[in-house]
Design an enzyme around this catalytic site. Structure first.
Site, mmCIF file in Angstrom:
data_model
loop_
_atom_site.group_PDB
_atom_site.id
_atom_site.type_symbol
_atom_site.label_atom_id
_atom_site.label_comp_id
_atom_site.label_asym_id
_atom_site.label_seq_id
_atom_site.Cartn_x
_atom_site.Cartn_y
_atom_site.Cartn_z
ATOM 1 N N ARG A 1 0.853 -1.186 0.000
ATOM 2 C CA ARG A 1 0.000 0.000 0.000
ATOM 3 C C ARG A 1 0.890 1.236 0.000
ATOM 4 O O ARG A 1 1.944 1.254 0.650
ATOM 5 C CB ARG A 1 -0.931 0.022 1.227
ATOM 6 C CG ARG A 1 -2.162 -0.861 1.085
ATOM 7 C CD ARG A 1 -3.156 -0.308 0.056
ATOM 8 N NE ARG A 1 -4.300 -1.183 -0.167
ATOM 9 C CZ ARG A 1 -4.429 -2.061 -1.170
ATOM 10 N NH1 ARG A 1 -3.466 -2.227 -2.025
ATOM 11 N NH2 ARG A 1 -5.533 -2.776 -1.310
ATOM 12 N N GLU B 1 -3.761 8.058 -5.376
ATOM 13 C CA GLU B 1 -3.735 7.339 -6.657
ATOM 14 C C GLU B 1 -4.777 7.873 -7.625
ATOM 15 O O GLU B 1 -5.893 8.171 -7.204
ATOM 16 C CB GLU B 1 -3.940 5.852 -6.400
ATOM 17 C CG GLU B 1 -2.797 5.281 -5.585
ATOM 18 C CD GLU B 1 -2.776 3.761 -5.559
ATOM 19 O OE1 GLU B 1 -3.781 3.127 -5.934
ATOM 20 O OE2 GLU B 1 -1.734 3.202 -5.185
ATOM 21 N N HIS C 1 -0.190 0.423 -10.072
ATOM 22 C CA HIS C 1 -1.055 -0.315 -9.139
ATOM 23 C C HIS C 1 -1.916 -1.345 -9.873
ATOM 24 O O HIS C 1 -3.148 -1.348 -9.758
ATOM 25 C CB HIS C 1 -1.945 0.627 -8.308
ATOM 26 C CG HIS C 1 -2.541 -0.077 -7.112
ATOM 27 N ND1 HIS C 1 -3.057 0.577 -6.034
ATOM 28 C CD2 HIS C 1 -2.691 -1.400 -6.838
ATOM 29 C CE1 HIS C 1 -3.508 -0.299 -5.143
ATOM 30 N NE2 HIS C 1 -3.295 -1.525 -5.626
#
Ligand SMILES: NC(=O)c1ccc[n+]([C@@H]2O[C@H](COP(=O)([O-])OP(=O)(O)OC[C@H]3O[C@@H](n4cnc5c(N)ncnc54)[C@H](O)[C@@H]3O)[C@@H](O)[C@H]2O)c1
Length: 333
Positions: free
Chosen positions: A243, A272, A291
């Site tokens: 994370r 993000e 990601h």
């Protein structure tokens, strides 16, 4: 008898044709929407009378929960569940479940990929191929020093589902040692893994390669910051597929630029997607992926089947496989 009503608030799949077919066969009243960011009343218009709500990114907060009339189960499509107020759902007797294991192989593979890409400076190799073909001669000098993975010490921070897979995958890399930092593993699990367990700072001092697989919480927020980078070897590489908030990326960028650290592989960001002017994105000593460690055809079908499976269990008066708050008994009435 009234049919069980299942509603999807939002989804990532290109379509839900397969789910429509499955739920039709199961005799479920199924509907789906793309309501990722709408005010609570608009969302409640479609989910208020659902027995089961399936959620990807939509916020399920106190206001939404208070408008649910008969919901017994909320299934989060994914691993994290910070978009759902789980304690508030628990107080109302609504079970919230998630799918923690649908992509663990993919994330472990991404970590291994980033470790190899960093240690072998893949981005710089690609650059040298085009530079060499332009100049008509091989150019190798800018990439020195380039190190092997064999003989090195790997440090794994957090050795749960994904960390354990990385541990397994590296068994045949001829590493010198694998070290683990995870204060929460049982003695039995520590024994099974058979690698030394160390406190964080000691692992950072001794490792050539560090890979992060903890969850994010107050204890792990910025767990890797300037003072931790100062403990690491100047040639060390750091990979984070866990994370974003676990690593301070501004401090990491500085540590890479000042030569305090060798290389970094990053899949996750505190905000993000990351701002376009975030320094780490253009750092030559970093490889940044968007990601998507979770993504594969296989993981996509795995999560779809698990979610339909959880609804099927509900139909047969069984709880979901992965309830978040296990103390909440599920109701089927
Ligand atoms: N990049 C992606 O696409 C992607 C996809 C899925 C999961 N993830 C992330 O990967 C991470 C690992 O997932 P998992 O399924 O293996 O979780 P997990 O819960 O199985 O394992 C996490 C481990 O971290 C350990 N841990 C907790 N606090 C720690 C601390 N302070 N120091 C050291 N260890 C600590 C726990 O004891 C546990 O063993 C999570 O952060 C998850 O959100 C990322």
């Amino acid at each position: 008898m009234q049919k069980i009503k299942v509603v999807v608030s939002d989804y990532v799949e290109p379509d839900l044709d397969w789910e429509v077919e499955q739920f039709k066969r199961m005799g479920v009243d199924f509907s789906f929407y793309q309501l990722k960011a709408v005010p609570a009343p608009e969302l409640l218009r479609v989910i208020a009378d659902a027995d089961v709500v399936i959620v990807n990114m939509t916020q399920i907060n106190e206001e939404v929960l208070s408008g649910l009339k008969r919901t017994k189960l909320i299934v989060r499509h994914g691993v994290g569940y910070d978009n759902i107020d789980v304690p508030a759902a628990s107080r109302r007797g609504i079970v919230v479940s998630y799918i923690p294991d649908y992509c663990m192989h993919e994330v472990a593979e991404q970590a291994v990929m980033l470790i190899m890409a960093c240690q072998r400076k893949l981005n710089q190799q690609l650059h040298l191929t085009s530079e060499s073909s332009l100049s008509g001669t091989w150019i190798f000098k800018p990439i020195y020093p380039l190190y092997s993975i064999s003989g090195k010490t790997l440090g794994i921070i957090g050795c749960g589902r994904i960390g354990s897979l990385v541990h397994k995958m590296f068994q045949n890399f001829d590493l010198a040692r694998i070290l683990i930092c995870d204060p929460y593993l049982s003695e039995e699990r520590q024994h099974e893994l058979g690698s030394p367990f160390l406190p964080l700072n000691e692992l950072l001092r001794q490792s050539d390669i560090v890979t992060i697989h903890t969850t994010l919480g107050p204890e792990t927020y910025h767990m890797l910051d300037e003072s931790q980078f100062n403990l690491m070897k100047p040639t060390a590489i750091l990979v984070n597929t866990a994370r974003g908030g676990i690593v301070n990326l501004e401090a990491l960028d500085q540590a890479l630029k000042s030569g305090r650290l060798g290389f970094a592989g990053i899949d996750v960001y505190e905000h993000e997607p990351p701002d376009r002017d975030m320094a780490i994105l253009t750092n030559e000593r970093a490889i940044c992926t968007p990601h998507l460690a979770w993504l594969s055809e296989e993981s996509g079908w795995n999560i779809r089947k698990q979610i339909v499976g959880d609804v099927n269990r509900f139909l047969h008066h069984e709880g979901p496989r992965h309830p978040i708050d296990k103390s909440v008994p599920i109701s089927f009435e």
